[in-house]
Design a protein around this motif. Structure first.
Motif, PDB file in Angstrom:
ATOM      1  N   LEU A 272       0.828  -1.208   0.000  1.00  0.00           N
ATOM      2  CA  LEU A 272       0.000   0.000   0.000  1.00  0.00           C
ATOM      3  C   LEU A 272       0.863   1.258   0.000  1.00  0.00           C
ATOM      4  O   LEU A 272       0.552   2.239  -0.681  1.00  0.00           O
ATOM      5  CB  LEU A 272      -0.919  -0.020   1.229  1.00  0.00           C
ATOM      6  CG  LEU A 272      -1.849   1.177   1.391  1.00  0.00           C
ATOM      7  CD1 LEU A 272      -2.764   1.333   0.188  1.00  0.00           C
ATOM      8  CD2 LEU A 272      -2.675   1.052   2.670  1.00  0.00           C
ATOM      9  N   ASN A 273       1.932   1.272   0.760  1.00  0.00           N
ATOM     10  CA  ASN A 273       2.798   2.455   0.833  1.00  0.00           C
ATOM     11  C   ASN A 273       3.391   2.794  -0.526  1.00  0.00           C
ATOM     12  O   ASN A 273       3.499   3.965  -0.911  1.00  0.00           O
ATOM     13  CB  ASN A 273       3.914   2.238   1.852  1.00  0.00           C
ATOM     14  CG  ASN A 273       3.386   2.258   3.277  1.00  0.00           C
ATOM     15  OD1 ASN A 273       2.315   2.811   3.548  1.00  0.00           O
ATOM     16  ND2 ASN A 273       4.127   1.655   4.203  1.00  0.00           N
TER      17      ASN A 273
ATOM     18  N   THR B  39       2.080   2.057  -3.465  1.00  0.00           N
ATOM     19  CA  THR B  39       0.995   2.592  -4.302  1.00  0.00           C
ATOM     20  C   THR B  39       0.729   4.060  -3.972  1.00  0.00           C
ATOM     21  O   THR B  39       0.547   4.893  -4.859  1.00  0.00           O
ATOM     22  CB  THR B  39      -0.296   1.777  -4.091  1.00  0.00           C
ATOM     23  OG1 THR B  39      -0.044   0.398  -4.396  1.00  0.00           O
ATOM     24  CG2 THR B  39      -1.412   2.288  -4.992  1.00  0.00           C
ATOM     25  N   ARG B  40       0.730   4.370  -2.685  1.00  0.00           N
ATOM     26  CA  ARG B  40       0.494   5.760  -2.277  1.00  0.00           C
ATOM     27  C   ARG B  40       1.614   6.682  -2.752  1.00  0.00           C
ATOM     28  O   ARG B  40       1.371   7.832  -3.141  1.00  0.00           O
ATOM     29  CB  ARG B  40       0.346   5.833  -0.761  1.00  0.00           C
ATOM     30  CG  ARG B  40      -1.002   5.288  -0.260  1.00  0.00           C
ATOM     31  CD  ARG B  40      -1.062   5.238   1.252  1.00  0.00           C
ATOM     32  NE  ARG B  40      -2.414   4.892   1.699  1.00  0.00           N
ATOM     33  CZ  ARG B  40      -2.723   4.581   2.951  1.00  0.00           C
ATOM     34  NH1 ARG B  40      -1.763   4.560   3.885  1.00  0.00           N
ATOM     35  NH2 ARG B  40      -3.965   4.291   3.281  1.00  0.00           N
ATOM     36  N   GLU B  41       2.838   6.182  -2.725  1.00  0.00           N
ATOM     37  CA  GLU B  41       3.966   6.983  -3.208  1.00  0.00           C
ATOM     38  C   GLU B  41       3.822   7.272  -4.699  1.00  0.00           C
ATOM     39  O   GLU B  41       4.103   8.380  -5.170  1.00  0.00           O
ATOM     40  CB  GLU B  41       5.279   6.247  -2.939  1.00  0.00           C
ATOM     41  CG  GLU B  41       5.670   6.208  -1.461  1.00  0.00           C
ATOM     42  CD  GLU B  41       6.926   5.370  -1.222  1.00  0.00           C
ATOM     43  OE1 GLU B  41       7.495   4.881  -2.231  1.00  0.00           O
ATOM     44  OE2 GLU B  41       7.321   5.202  -0.062  1.00  0.00           O
TER      45      GLU B  41
ATOM     46  N   ILE C 106       0.954   7.425  -6.368  1.00  0.00           N
ATOM     47  CA  ILE C 106      -0.134   8.387  -6.519  1.00  0.00           C
ATOM     48  C   ILE C 106       0.353   9.793  -6.198  1.00  0.00           C
ATOM     49  O   ILE C 106       0.036  10.764  -6.902  1.00  0.00           O
ATOM     50  CB  ILE C 106      -1.323   8.008  -5.618  1.00  0.00           C
ATOM     51  CG1 ILE C 106      -1.995   6.723  -6.133  1.00  0.00           C
ATOM     52  CG2 ILE C 106      -2.347   9.143  -5.545  1.00  0.00           C
ATOM     53  CD1 ILE C 106      -3.092   6.202  -5.238  1.00  0.00           C
ATOM     54  N   THR C 107       1.153   9.924  -5.138  1.00  0.00           N
ATOM     55  CA  THR C 107       1.706  11.233  -4.766  1.00  0.00           C
ATOM     56  C   THR C 107       2.566  11.796  -5.880  1.00  0.00           C
ATOM     57  O   THR C 107       2.508  12.987  -6.201  1.00  0.00           O
ATOM     58  CB  THR C 107       2.533  11.112  -3.474  1.00  0.00           C
ATOM     59  OG1 THR C 107       1.683  10.656  -2.411  1.00  0.00           O
ATOM     60  CG2 THR C 107       3.129  12.458  -3.089  1.00  0.00           C
TER      61      THR C 107
ATOM     62  N   ASP D 226       0.317  13.018  -8.603  1.00  0.00           N
ATOM     63  CA  ASP D 226      -0.328  14.271  -8.207  1.00  0.00           C
ATOM     64  C   ASP D 226       0.621  15.447  -8.405  1.00  0.00           C
ATOM     65  O   ASP D 226       0.209  16.524  -8.863  1.00  0.00           O
ATOM     66  CB  ASP D 226      -0.774  14.198  -6.742  1.00  0.00           C
ATOM     67  CG  ASP D 226      -1.991  13.305  -6.543  1.00  0.00           C
ATOM     68  OD1 ASP D 226      -2.705  13.062  -7.537  1.00  0.00           O
ATOM     69  OD2 ASP D 226      -2.227  12.849  -5.402  1.00  0.00           O
TER      70      ASP D 226
END
Length: 646
Positions: free
Chosen positions: A7-8, A10-12, A14-15, A18
């Motif tokens: 998950l971490n 994937t979030r990185e 997405i960031t 962005d």
């Protein structure tokens, strides 16, 4: 089955995306300013709506190929286009007024940091990339005095709100100032209940707020009688009082953004009566500004017509003769002159244009007093829309002919006689409205108890009414009692109609036979969408200031969503000569019957007995399909219905 990545990680990713999106949006904004520079040289209009439509149509097609929903793509790019238009306008406006340009401006606004006026001023200055020096004031008079004396460059004054209407105190201040209106801005007003961290609603006993938010959140506050309301001069003062309090059972009404400045937490949000809640602010300065001709502009003026019949109508006909749209009309009493009023008018037009100048010259000959308060860029950017045909893009060329025919039919307004030539009829139990059928509705507001309603329903049936429109909010009496009320109406042999005045009322629509949307909610797109999905006949009441086009557009929304059981109800329009008077618009009845196949009924509840009787007879002769009466006079109602049924 492959194990998903962490998950971490994937979030990185997405960031990172962005950050790339923000960089690209920033570059796009810079390029839009290059477009503005080109338009400055060529003197072209700031908007090219045809190109915007072509852009959206292409993006919808490309988005669909990438698995993106068309409405998501349109919503996203409408916001981007609005930002681009406003930035180009701000750039060209500043270029046209070089002598007023500075890197830093002192701005006077109501309250202190965190107030809605502060947020509006900040947004206005940020768009123009200038530094803002705060000058908080305690009243509207203080704001005007600060600018007039030179202590502030600009003053920000809230002029109207979509929920609570015009702010009369500001109009009164404008009567006596030499300042000019040089700009406007509109902000979304998101009212929250702000408290100290860790507090909850159950603990709150005192709520601080400015009178305007209290008015705009009246429905929420009525659900909390335990709250003691304390009025403040601004939302900022309200938040400051919460911070200064020595306990946690106090709260303020304000924005989440403003509350963050005071380290307050939003323990409840969405408090406003209306889902869409916006406030419009005007910007005043000591010197008027010029507006480039390619920018959409507003001209605001005040005038006094004097006391003679038709004086205001004569003045407004001047605007019509020059094809000028009046987007705002407000009247305020003239101090020291009883029963006379000053009229404030917003015209969609540039003072530099010949038609606006000529209209003002003609108004000078008709009025006792007239003064231009300012000409400034209009910051209301109407979103570019695609038609249904453009949304239904089909890449398979083999289906092109079939789709072209289908989409042409879809483009016809569903309420128009081009779409359906014969009159529509709406049937609900024994009630029939439309065509050759005439329906009689009794409007009953806030019956005290079940016994009173039963008596009213019995008498209504005996008089010849076929349905009762019940105006009683479910928020205050509860679903179970409302259900009992509709059972009483049904037992009397009448059709029950629920009057939807608040959004919560729609959840109780299944209890009634029909739904009537109040005029004040005629522009509420969320409610119209919900009504379009119901399998119940819908009555759409005309807003007192709505044009025929807006009224029919509301009907189109319901029809397009699938509900074909639509009845129009004209409850009258506001009189220009007497703004507090509502009169039935019989000329509109003729126009609607000519262009629209939907049934139309007339609500004469606002008329006195004598005028109401003649209005009802005239409406029937003009082929109205029904009448709405209020309860008070049994004999008069019986006689009128007897005559109408002949």
């Amino acid at each position: 089955m492959n194990k998903p990545q962490g998950l971490n990680l994937t979030r990185e990713q997405i960031t990172s995306l962005d950050n790339e999106l923000l960089t690209l949006l920033s570059k796009r904004r810079e390029l839009s300013l290059e477009v503005a520079r080109s338009k400055e040289v060529d003197v072209r209009p700031i908007r090219d709506t045809q190109r915007e439509k072509e852009l959206l149509e292409r993006l919808v097609q490309q988005g669909r190929e990438k698995g993106l929903d068309a409405h998501f793509v349109i919503s996203l790019y409408q916001s981007i286009i609005e930002d681009s238009v406003l930035n180009q306008q701000a750039f060209l406006h500043s270029r046209a007024n070089p002598d007023t340009q500075k890197q830093q401006y002192t701005v006077a606004f109501l309250g202190a940091r965190g107030s809605y006026s502060y947020l509006a001023a900040t947004r206005y200055c940020d768009r123009r990339q200038v530094t803002m020096v705060d000058f908080g004031c305690q009243s509207f008079d203080d704001i005007v005095n600060a600018v007039e004396s030179g202590h502030a460059d600009y003053g920000f004054l809230p002029i109207e709100n979509t929920s609570s209407g015009s702010i009369n105190e500001v109009y009164d201040v404008l009567q006596h100032t030499s300042l000019s209106i040089v700009g406007e801005t509109t902000i979304e007003v998101g009212h929250c209940l702000l408290a100290k961290p860790g507090a909850n609603t159950a603990e709150i006993r005192t709520v601080y707020a400015h009178p305007q938010p209290i008015s705009q959140c009246s429905r929420y506050l009525s659900q909390h009688p335990e709250f003691k309301l304390e009025y403040c001069s601004s939302s900022a003062e309200a938040m400051a009082k919460v911070i200064e309090a020595d306990n946690a059972n106090v709260a303020a009404i304000g924005s989440a953004e403003g509350g963050a400045l005071y380290k307050l937490t939003a323990i409840e949000d969405g408090l406003a009566n209306q889902k869409i809640n916006q406030s419009r602010f005007i910007v005043v300065a000591r010197k008027a500004v010029g507006v480039p001709t390619q920018l959409p502009a507003k001209t605001t003026l005040i005038m006094a017509t004097g006391q003679k019949p038709g004086a205001l109508v004569e003045a407004l006909l001047v605007l019509k003769a020059h094809n000028l749209n009046m987007s705002k009309l407000e009247s305020r009493p003239i101090p020291g002159t009883p029963w006379e009023e000053m009229f404030y008018i917003d015209i969609d037009g540039n003072l530099a244009h010949q038609d606006v100048q000529q209209a003002i010259k003609e108004l000078e000959r008709l009025t006792r007093f007239i003064k231009v308060l300012g000409c400034y860029p209009c910051e209301s950017v109407k979103p570019t829309q695609l038609s249904q045909a453009q949304l239904l893009i089909e890449p398979d060329s083999s289906k092109k002919t079939e789709l072209t025919t289908t989409n042409t039919n879809m483009l016809e307004a569903k309420y128009s006689r081009k779409y359906k030539s014969q009159d529509s009829e709406v049937h609900c139990k024994h009630l029939q409205v439309g065509g050759t059928h005439f329906g009689a509705f009794q409007f009953v507001s806030n019956p005290q108890n079940e016994t009173e309603l039963a008596s009213l329903a019995k008498q209504s049936k005996e008089m010849g009414f076929q349905a009762i429109i019940l105006h009683q909010s479910s928020t205050f009496i509860g679903d179970s009692k409302l259900k009992k009320y509709f059972q009483i109406i049904e037992q009397a042999g009448l059709v029950s109609v629920i009057y939807v005045e608040h959004e919560a009322d729609i959840t109780c629509s299944h209890l009634a036979d029909m739904v009537m949307l109040s005029g004040q909610n005629m522009y509420n797109q969320d409610l119209l969408d919900q009504l379009g999905c119901l399998n119940l006949p819908i009555i759409i009441e005309r807003n007192h200031i709505a044009s025929l086009e807006d009224w029919l557009s509301s009907a189109q929304t319901v029809l397009t969503k699938g509900n074909q059981q639509v009845i129009l109800c004209d409850s009258g329009i506001r009189s220009f000569a007497k703004p507090d008077t509502i009169n039935l618009d019989l000329s509109s009845l003729v126009a609607v019957k000519q262009t629209c196949h939907l049934p139309i009924i007339c609500n004469i509840s606002n008329e006195d007995e004598t005028l109401g009787y003649s209005q009802a007879k005239a409406a029937k002769q003009l082929q109205s399909n029904g009448i709405v009466l209020s309860y008070p006079n049994t004999t008069a109602s019986s006689r009128l219905l007897h005559d109408l049924y002949q």
